[in-house]
Design a protein around this motif. Structure first.
Motif, PDB file in Angstrom:
ATOM      1  N   TRP A 248     -23.876 106.906  12.938  1.00 14.13           N
ATOM      2  CA  TRP A 248     -24.278 105.452  12.334  1.00 14.13           C
ATOM      3  C   TRP A 248     -23.313 105.644  11.104  1.00 14.13           C
ATOM      4  CZ3 TRP A 248     -26.636 105.423   7.582  1.00 14.13           C
ATOM      5  CH2 TRP A 248     -26.832 104.278   7.086  1.00 14.13           C
TER       6      TRP A 248
ATOM      7  N   SER B 286     -19.483 104.969  11.574  1.00 16.43           N
ATOM      8  CA  SER B 286     -19.170 103.698  12.086  1.00 16.43           C
ATOM      9  C   SER B 286     -19.723 102.731  11.031  1.00 16.43           C
ATOM     10  CB  SER B 286     -19.448 103.685  13.575  1.00 16.43           C
ATOM     11  OG  SER B 286     -21.210 103.544  13.557  1.00 16.43           O
ATOM     12  N   LEU B 287     -20.225 102.867   9.939  1.00 20.11           N
ATOM     13  CA  LEU B 287     -20.911 101.946   9.139  1.00 20.11           C
ATOM     14  C   LEU B 287     -20.034 100.898   8.589  1.00 20.11           C
ATOM     15  CD1 LEU B 287     -23.383 101.203   7.978  1.00 20.11           C
ATOM     16  CD2 LEU B 287     -22.958 102.434   5.982  1.00 20.11           C
ATOM     17  N   GLU B 288     -18.599 101.128   8.515  1.00 15.59           N
ATOM     18  CA  GLU B 288     -17.700  99.968   8.132  1.00 15.59           C
ATOM     19  C   GLU B 288     -17.649  99.084   9.379  1.00 15.59           C
ATOM     20  OE1 GLU B 288     -13.761 101.601   7.057  1.00 15.59           O
ATOM     21  OE2 GLU B 288     -14.708 101.945   5.147  1.00 15.59           O
ATOM     22  N   GLN B 289     -17.429  99.645  10.559  1.00 16.89           N
ATOM     23  CA  GLN B 289     -17.472  98.440  11.665  1.00 16.89           C
ATOM     24  C   GLN B 289     -18.651  97.731  12.097  1.00 16.89           C
ATOM     25  OE1 GLN B 289     -16.222 101.655  11.836  1.00 16.89           O
ATOM     26  NE2 GLN B 289     -14.123 101.298  11.495  1.00 16.89           N
ATOM     27  N   ILE B 290     -20.002  98.312  11.642  1.00 13.62           N
ATOM     28  CA  ILE B 290     -21.083  97.554  12.292  1.00 13.62           C
ATOM     29  C   ILE B 290     -21.405  96.689  11.177  1.00 13.62           C
ATOM     30  CG2 ILE B 290     -21.784  99.235  13.967  1.00 13.62           C
ATOM     31  CD1 ILE B 290     -23.516 100.471  12.118  1.00 13.62           C
ATOM     32  N   GLY B 291     -21.175  96.993   9.831  1.00 11.54           N
ATOM     33  CA  GLY B 291     -21.629  95.979   8.777  1.00 11.54           C
ATOM     34  C   GLY B 291     -23.109  96.073   8.327  1.00 11.54           C
TER      35      GLY B 291
ATOM     36  N   GLY C 130     -25.850  96.574  11.170  1.00 14.87           N
ATOM     37  CA  GLY C 130     -26.080  97.989  11.568  1.00 14.87           C
ATOM     38  C   GLY C 130     -26.776  98.746  10.523  1.00 14.87           C
ATOM     39  N   TRP C 131     -26.536  98.410   9.355  1.00 14.27           N
ATOM     40  CA  TRP C 131     -27.395  99.153   7.939  1.00 14.27           C
ATOM     41  C   TRP C 131     -28.599  98.649   8.335  1.00 14.27           C
ATOM     42  CZ3 TRP C 131     -30.192  97.645   3.913  1.00 14.27           C
ATOM     43  CH2 TRP C 131     -30.298  98.406   2.913  1.00 14.27           C
TER      44      TRP C 131
ATOM     45  N   THR D 210     -30.411  97.593  10.668  1.00 11.37           N
ATOM     46  CA  THR D 210     -31.078  98.210  11.868  1.00 11.37           C
ATOM     47  C   THR D 210     -31.454  99.333  11.646  1.00 11.37           C
ATOM     48  OG1 THR D 210     -29.605  96.715  13.189  1.00 11.37           O
ATOM     49  CG2 THR D 210     -30.628  98.621  14.412  1.00 11.37           C
TER      50      THR D 210
END
Length: 121
Positions: free
Chosen positions: A83, A86-91, A94-95, A97
């Motif tokens: 997580w 890949s935080l930059e991609q999920i925005g 994602g944070w 969630t």
């Protein structure tokens, strides 16, 4: 029957390799002299002292609770690394969630603490 020949060949090779990987090291160790059991080698090595009870005695249920809690929080740590990568991609979705997921785990930890699952006597 000819259609089954590749499958039978595959099974024969798999059986041959598995038997070789199991019995070949045993045979080589016997031939090279690596098999020399002594009293020290055959003694207990897991805990360092001889067993003082029957090996079939029941564990306290708290042991299992602590083990399950360890697995849960170990998996949580395993989920945090991908997580974070890949935080930059999920925005922000994602944070958010992951924050809901962590909040649920914190609630579970508080509950386990309150009911005494982490207390060890």
């Amino acid at each position: 029957m000819a259609e089954y020949l590749p499958i039978l060949l595959f099974l024969a090779v798999a059986l041959l390799l598995s038997v070789a990987f199991v019995f070949l090291p045993i045979g080589v160790s016997r031939l090279t002299g690596a098999h020399k059991p002594t009293v020290a080698k055959l003694s207990e090595y897991e805990c360092g002292f001889p067993a003082f009870e029957d090996s079939r005695s029941q564990f306290d249920v708290r042991f299992y609770l602590v083990a399950i809690l360890f697995i849960i929080f170990d998996l949580e740590a395993a989920f945090l690394f991908p997580w974070a990568v890949s935080l930059e991609q999920i925005g922000w979705a994602g944070w958010a969630t992951m924050m809901v997921f962590l909040f649920e785990l914190i609630i579970g930890l508080i509950y386990a603490w309150k009911v005494g699952a982490l207390d060890w006597e």
